[in-house]
Scaffold this active site. Structure first.
Site, mmCIF file in Angstrom:
data_model
loop_
_atom_site.group_PDB
_atom_site.id
_atom_site.type_symbol
_atom_site.label_atom_id
_atom_site.label_comp_id
_atom_site.label_asym_id
_atom_site.label_seq_id
_atom_site.Cartn_x
_atom_site.Cartn_y
_atom_site.Cartn_z
ATOM 1 N N THR A 32 0.837 -1.218 0.000
ATOM 2 C CA THR A 32 0.000 0.000 0.000
ATOM 3 C C THR A 32 0.866 1.259 0.000
ATOM 4 O O THR A 32 0.516 2.225 -0.678
ATOM 5 C CB THR A 32 -0.993 0.039 1.183
ATOM 6 O OG1 THR A 32 -0.270 -0.078 2.409
ATOM 7 C CG2 THR A 32 -2.023 -1.073 1.093
ATOM 8 N N ARG A 40 -8.503 -5.144 2.235
ATOM 9 C CA ARG A 40 -9.303 -5.084 3.458
ATOM 10 C C ARG A 40 -9.059 -3.887 4.358
ATOM 11 O O ARG A 40 -9.661 -3.814 5.419
ATOM 12 C CB ARG A 40 -9.108 -6.385 4.262
ATOM 13 C CG ARG A 40 -9.725 -7.570 3.549
ATOM 14 C CD ARG A 40 -9.627 -8.865 4.287
ATOM 15 N NE ARG A 40 -10.174 -9.939 3.492
ATOM 16 C CZ ARG A 40 -9.528 -10.563 2.509
ATOM 17 N NH1 ARG A 40 -8.290 -10.234 2.221
ATOM 18 N NH2 ARG A 40 -10.114 -11.516 1.816
ATOM 19 N N ASP A 109 2.470 -8.578 -7.067
ATOM 20 C CA ASP A 109 2.936 -7.359 -7.736
ATOM 21 C C ASP A 109 4.430 -7.334 -8.057
ATOM 22 O O ASP A 109 4.922 -6.366 -8.629
ATOM 23 C CB ASP A 109 2.578 -6.131 -6.886
ATOM 24 C CG ASP A 109 3.138 -6.216 -5.454
ATOM 25 O OD1 ASP A 109 4.197 -6.853 -5.247
ATOM 26 O OD2 ASP A 109 2.513 -5.641 -4.544
ATOM 27 N N HIS A 124 0.488 -16.841 -4.115
ATOM 28 C CA HIS A 124 -0.731 -16.564 -4.886
ATOM 29 C C HIS A 124 -0.419 -16.242 -6.340
ATOM 30 O O HIS A 124 -1.247 -15.667 -7.040
ATOM 31 C CB HIS A 124 -1.520 -15.415 -4.259
ATOM 32 C CG HIS A 124 -2.163 -15.796 -2.956
ATOM 33 N ND1 HIS A 124 -2.714 -14.887 -2.089
ATOM 34 C CD2 HIS A 124 -2.340 -17.010 -2.365
ATOM 35 C CE1 HIS A 124 -3.202 -15.518 -1.023
ATOM 36 N NE2 HIS A 124 -2.974 -16.807 -1.160
ATOM 37 N N CYS A 132 -1.893 -19.537 -21.254
ATOM 38 C CA CYS A 132 -3.069 -19.835 -22.070
ATOM 39 C C CYS A 132 -3.749 -21.068 -21.477
ATOM 40 O O CYS A 132 -3.154 -22.143 -21.421
ATOM 41 C CB CYS A 132 -2.649 -20.105 -23.519
ATOM 42 S SG CYS A 132 -4.051 -20.594 -24.538
ATOM 43 N N SER A 198 -0.566 -8.133 6.481
ATOM 44 C CA SER A 198 -1.581 -9.101 6.053
ATOM 45 C C SER A 198 -2.701 -9.174 7.083
ATOM 46 O O SER A 198 -2.432 -9.217 8.290
ATOM 47 C CB SER A 198 -0.971 -10.494 5.872
ATOM 48 O OG SER A 198 -1.997 -11.417 5.537
ATOM 49 N N SER A 199 -3.934 -9.213 6.588
ATOM 50 C CA SER A 199 -5.079 -9.361 7.495
ATOM 51 C C SER A 199 -5.162 -10.795 8.030
ATOM 52 O O SER A 199 -5.910 -11.067 8.952
ATOM 53 C CB SER A 199 -6.374 -9.027 6.754
ATOM 54 O OG SER A 199 -6.567 -9.963 5.694
ATOM 55 N N ASN A 223 1.228 -4.909 11.656
ATOM 56 C CA ASN A 223 0.036 -4.645 10.839
ATOM 57 C C ASN A 223 -0.738 -3.470 11.408
ATOM 58 O O ASN A 223 -0.738 -3.261 12.623
ATOM 59 C CB ASN A 223 -0.860 -5.893 10.817
ATOM 60 C CG ASN A 223 -1.718 -5.966 9.568
ATOM 61 O OD1 ASN A 223 -1.181 -5.943 8.453
ATOM 62 N ND2 ASN A 223 -3.023 -6.039 9.715
HETATM 63 P P1 NAD Z 1 -5.539 -7.757 3.010
HETATM 64 O O1 NAD Z 1 -6.027 -6.637 2.124
HETATM 65 O O2 NAD Z 1 -6.520 -8.768 3.430
HETATM 66 O O3 NAD Z 1 -4.909 -7.143 4.332
HETATM 67 C C1 NAD Z 1 -3.935 -6.136 4.293
HETATM 68 C C2 NAD Z 1 -3.606 -5.775 5.721
HETATM 69 O O4 NAD Z 1 -2.496 -4.901 5.675
HETATM 70 C C3 NAD Z 1 -4.738 -5.053 6.445
HETATM 71 O O5 NAD Z 1 -5.006 -5.734 7.666
HETATM 72 C C4 NAD Z 1 -4.194 -3.644 6.708
HETATM 73 O O6 NAD Z 1 -4.522 -3.167 7.995
HETATM 74 C C5 NAD Z 1 -2.701 -3.858 6.620
HETATM 75 N N1 NAD Z 1 -1.982 -2.704 6.074
HETATM 76 C C6 NAD Z 1 -2.288 -1.954 4.992
HETATM 77 N N2 NAD Z 1 -1.332 -1.017 4.788
HETATM 78 C C7 NAD Z 1 -0.418 -1.178 5.771
HETATM 79 C C8 NAD Z 1 0.795 -0.526 6.112
HETATM 80 N N3 NAD Z 1 1.275 0.495 5.381
HETATM 81 N N4 NAD Z 1 1.491 -0.945 7.198
HETATM 82 C C9 NAD Z 1 1.030 -1.976 7.970
HETATM 83 N N5 NAD Z 1 -0.118 -2.654 7.685
HETATM 84 C C10 NAD Z 1 -0.831 -2.259 6.598
HETATM 85 O O7 NAD Z 1 -4.295 -8.385 2.286
HETATM 86 P P2 NAD Z 1 -3.781 -9.873 2.320
HETATM 87 O O8 NAD Z 1 -3.797 -10.381 3.715
HETATM 88 O O9 NAD Z 1 -2.521 -9.877 1.548
HETATM 89 O O10 NAD Z 1 -4.869 -10.696 1.501
HETATM 90 C C11 NAD Z 1 -5.446 -10.155 0.334
HETATM 91 C C12 NAD Z 1 -5.308 -10.983 -0.930
HETATM 92 O O11 NAD Z 1 -5.354 -10.056 -2.016
HETATM 93 C C13 NAD Z 1 -4.017 -11.707 -1.069
HETATM 94 O O12 NAD Z 1 -4.323 -12.916 -1.632
HETATM 95 C C14 NAD Z 1 -3.207 -10.893 -2.088
HETATM 96 O O13 NAD Z 1 -2.625 -11.773 -3.013
HETATM 97 C C15 NAD Z 1 -4.240 -10.110 -2.852
HETATM 98 N N6 NAD Z 1 -3.825 -8.719 -3.153
HETATM 99 C C16 NAD Z 1 -2.551 -8.473 -3.563
HETATM 100 C C17 NAD Z 1 -2.148 -7.188 -3.813
HETATM 101 C C18 NAD Z 1 -0.715 -6.958 -4.250
HETATM 102 O O14 NAD Z 1 -0.119 -7.834 -4.881
HETATM 103 N N7 NAD Z 1 -0.125 -5.817 -3.910
HETATM 104 C C19 NAD Z 1 -3.037 -6.117 -3.657
HETATM 105 C C20 NAD Z 1 -4.356 -6.404 -3.251
HETATM 106 C C21 NAD Z 1 -4.739 -7.712 -3.000
#
Ligand code: NAD
Length: 257
Positions: A32, A40, A109, A124, A132, A198-199, A223
């Protein structure tokens, strides 16, 4: 509060200093700060209007590949231009200069690899290649994805013309058993598991913290929001990964004169 956080960072730092086999597990929260929204966080507006199950499942891709690419467009527009941030760099440094042996990521990413991390398990999948589903051909993703973002051309197989799927794991698609086994082996042989951004709501990755505890590993969670594994963690740091991870990696940097 700031004092509390400093105290927790010092406790986590001591666990890392004592570690021989550190494993990290990351999620969308480490990216992010590079501008890529997670799923989330409360203000993650990008995904709020679309139900990922409706467009980002394997079945939906097979039936409506163009709707899938429409959904993917915002992530591609941001993701193709995104650069690693200090959290990715700190994890790279923990591998290069510290005890980090394996980095398990849910992110697609490529930013950990771009930062220079080497032993990365992209559980993932990733946006490095397209596949394909009709003939099995695999090709490099970047030229196709840039062409799609710039001009709307949907990536198609050069052999059979079917729409190509990014090599990311969609809902309803099986994870690589080989990668899962490697992730589980890394976690069970770790002495510290560091979870960041990660959530921990996505199965089966969300089982890894419990596997770590069962096999005697210490647990550090960084987190912004609470996670279901907080209750079994040794240290929970409610902070931004771009501040906390560099602070944890700092003591492993080579000393310069
Ligand atoms: P999630 O969105 O479920 O959770 C992200 C967590 O990170 C949240 O709990 C949030 O509070 C925390 N967070 C956000 N920014 C933060 C920061 N700067 N510092 C500390 N904590 C922070 O993400 P997830 O658990 O990875 O699961 C989501 C799924 O979506 C995964 O399967 C992932 O592959 C996919 N996804 C990937 C990307 C990517 O590749 N960048 C982006 C979106 C979703």
């Amino acid at each position: 509060m700031a004092g509390d956080r400093q105290h927790l960072i010092e406790r986590a730092g001591r666990l890392l200093q004592a570690a021989d086999r550190l494993v990290a597990l990351t999620g969308a929260g480490v990216s992010t700060p590079s501008g890529i929204p997670d799923f989330r966080s409360p203000d993650s507006g990008l995904w709020r209007d679309a139900d990922p199950m409706a467009v980002a499942s394997l079945e939906a891709f097979r039936r409506r590949p163009l709707a899938f690419y429409d959904w993917l467009r915002p992530l591609l527009e941001i993701g193709l231009a995104a650069r690693p941030n200090p959290a990715h760099e700190a994890l790279r440094d923990l591998e290069k200069f510290g005890p980090l042996k394996t980095l398990i990521t849910q992110n697609i990413d490529l930013l950990h690899s771009l930062a220079g991390s080497e032993n990365v398990l992209e559980i993932h999948g990733h946006l490095r290649e397209l596949i394909c589903l009709r003939c099995g051909a695999i090709c490099e993703a970047t030229p196709h994805l840039h062409e799609f973002v710039a001009g709307g051309t949907i990536p198609r197989c050069s052999l059979c013309a079917a729409v190509l799927k990014p090599r990311v794991i969609l809902f309803g698609e099986l994870l690589s058993q080989h990668l899962l086994n490697r992730a589980a082996a890394a976690v069970t042989s770790s002495d510290v598991l560091l979870i960041a951004g990660s959530s921990l709501e996505v199965y089966p990755v969300n089982e890894l913290p419990w596997l770590a505890r069962q096999t005697g590993s210490r647990l550090i969670i960084v987190n912004l929001q609470p996670t279901p594994a907080d209750e079994i963690a040794d240290v929970v740091i409610r902070g931004n990964v771009t501040e906390v991870l560099p602070a944890l990696a700092a003591s492993f940097q080579p000393q310069t004169l």
